[in-house]
Write a protein that holds these residues in place. Structure first.
Motif, mmCIF file in Angstrom:
data_model
loop_
_atom_site.group_PDB
_atom_site.id
_atom_site.type_symbol
_atom_site.label_atom_id
_atom_site.label_comp_id
_atom_site.label_asym_id
_atom_site.label_seq_id
_atom_site.Cartn_x
_atom_site.Cartn_y
_atom_site.Cartn_z
ATOM 1 N N ILE A 65 0.840 -1.209 0.000
ATOM 2 C CA ILE A 65 0.000 0.000 0.000
ATOM 3 C C ILE A 65 0.870 1.253 0.000
ATOM 4 O O ILE A 65 0.576 2.241 -0.699
ATOM 5 C CB ILE A 65 -0.956 -0.026 1.210
ATOM 6 C CG1 ILE A 65 -1.989 -1.142 1.047
ATOM 7 C CG2 ILE A 65 -1.659 1.321 1.369
ATOM 8 C CD1 ILE A 65 -2.903 -1.321 2.235
ATOM 9 N N THR A 66 1.955 1.238 0.766
ATOM 10 C CA THR A 66 2.845 2.405 0.821
ATOM 11 C C THR A 66 3.447 2.704 -0.545
ATOM 12 O O THR A 66 3.471 3.857 -0.994
ATOM 13 C CB THR A 66 3.960 2.168 1.847
ATOM 14 O OG1 THR A 66 3.381 1.925 3.133
ATOM 15 C CG2 THR A 66 4.877 3.369 1.926
ATOM 16 N N VAL A 69 0.594 3.992 -3.003
ATOM 17 C CA VAL A 69 0.072 5.321 -2.661
ATOM 18 C C VAL A 69 1.124 6.404 -2.885
ATOM 19 O O VAL A 69 0.809 7.495 -3.372
ATOM 20 C CB VAL A 69 -0.436 5.321 -1.200
ATOM 21 C CG1 VAL A 69 -0.775 6.733 -0.755
ATOM 22 C CG2 VAL A 69 -1.661 4.433 -1.071
ATOM 23 N N MET A 156 -5.223 9.716 2.407
ATOM 24 C CA MET A 156 -5.366 9.060 3.706
ATOM 25 C C MET A 156 -6.613 8.188 3.730
ATOM 26 O O MET A 156 -6.586 7.058 4.250
ATOM 27 C CB MET A 156 -5.425 10.112 4.818
ATOM 28 C CG MET A 156 -4.112 10.833 5.066
ATOM 29 S SD MET A 156 -4.252 12.096 6.354
ATOM 30 C CE MET A 156 -4.710 11.082 7.757
ATOM 31 N N VAL A 159 -5.908 5.063 1.779
ATOM 32 C CA VAL A 159 -5.062 4.129 2.533
ATOM 33 C C VAL A 159 -5.903 3.312 3.504
ATOM 34 O O VAL A 159 -5.777 2.071 3.586
ATOM 35 C CB VAL A 159 -3.955 4.890 3.282
ATOM 36 C CG1 VAL A 159 -3.243 3.975 4.276
ATOM 37 C CG2 VAL A 159 -2.948 5.465 2.297
#
Length: 349
Positions: A65-66, A69, A156, A159
């Motif tokens: 995910i990091t 994103v 955000m 995420v």
């Protein structure tokens, strides 16, 4: 005894219509927060396959995910920065646009006197007030700056959605009264919508890139900005391709010439015919199962409810509503009305 049945049926229909009006009014009133959630959900659906791809390669979900994103945030930041510079330059040229448009219209009046246009330069300049156009363009610039400021909050939310997506089936299994039916419908809706959004995004990227390169080869100014506009409006069904072609054609007519204007129109027509009428139907098929009239009406309704974002996401939103209706007792008939018609196997001949 029988006379009360039609009265109850009519009252039941009125109650449903009244409930629909209340729901639509609530959606319209809460459009600001709903648009943010829909945009976050849109990005989550687009990015979730990439996250799953990284997970299958052995990365953990937080790391996947990091990576996704951060890359998405860098791309959006760079794109907004380039667009801001292009729009700022476009705003500075608005008075020049007014003068060129006035001159072109007067030339047309002199070349084609039988049209009896009877236009004076003073009246044209009064009607095409540059201050109003500058105010409109400045409002667009402020909106773009506001969008840039809300990108962090949007990311955000995306995420948290990407972290939560794996727990949704478990929660629905214990929260719904008939989990098998509703989870199957939700899975079908998500599969259809994610397939539509992924392919539509890919086709829109192709459209924007081809328009950008084509306009750059034709030496049309702000080619990148018109390419991004073509990318965004490609999500709008039926009329998006036409709307994206009008501004660059007007610019080419004013600053390049009649031939370049026709070439720009031919470029958009060719892109729309090849990608919109040949490639897109072959790649997508009829997975969403909605008639053309319903697609156009959904464009108007969602555009009124949620603004430009509603127009961009009108097709997937209507598809989700249709599939949800199919899983309910009272909405199955309405879902048939939203469909494309009878199956081909049942058609005569």
């Amino acid at each position: 005894m029988t006379s009360t049945v039609p009265d109850k049926a009519g009252l039941h229909i009125l109650l449903k219509l009244a409930s629909l009006v209340v729901i639509l009014a609530g959606i319209h009133a809460a459009a600001d927060i709903i648009v943010q959630l829909l945009m976050a959900l849109f990005f989550a659906i687009i990015l979730n396959p990439l996250v799953r791809w990284f997970i299958r390669r052995g990365l953990s979900r937080p790391v996947a995910i990091t990576i996704v994103v951060v890359v998405m945030l860098c791309v959006l930041t760079a794109l907004v920065g380039v667009l801001a510079a292009s729009i700022n330059e476009f705003i500075a040229m608005m008075p020049k646009y007014n003068k060129e448009l006035t001159r072109k219209l007067i030339d047309i009046q002199e070349t084609l006197p039988f049209l009896h246009l009877r236009m004076s330069p003073e009246r044209l300049l009064q009607r095409m007030d540059s201050d109003k156009m500058m105010a409109f363009a400045t409002t667009m610039m402020a909106g773009l700056s506001g969008a840039m400021a809300s990108i962090l909050l949007l990311m955000m939310t995306v995420v948290f959605m990407l972290f939560e997506v794996r727990h949704v089936p478990y929660k629905l299994r214990f929260a719904l009264a008939q989990p098998q039916i509703h989870i199957a419908g939700l899975h079908r809706a998500l599969k259809g919508v994610s397939h539509y959004l992924a392919l539509k995004t890919l086709l829109s990227l192709w459209t924007g890139a081809i328009v950008w390169l084509g306009l750059a080869l034709l030496d049309i100014q702000f080619a990148l900005m018109w390419g991004v506009l073509a990318f965004l409006l490609n999500y709008v069904p039926n009329i998006g391709a036409v709307l994206s072609a009008i501004p660059p054609m007007i610019q080419a007519f004013l600053f390049n010439g009649y031939y370049e204007c026709l070439m720009v129109g031919a470029l958009f027509f060719a892109v729309h015919m090849v990608l919109g009428n040949i490639v897109e139907p072959r790649m997508m098929g009829h997975r969403l199962g909605m008639s053309t009239l319903v697609v156009f009406l959904s464009l108007l309704i969602w555009g009124w409810l949620l603004g430009p974002v509603g127009m961009l996401l009108s097709v997937p939103l209507t598809s989700v509503c249709k599939i949800w209706m199919e899983t309910t007792t009272g909405g199955s008939k309405m879902a048939i009305l939203l469909g494309p018609g009878r199956p081909k196997s049942r058609l005569p001949g």
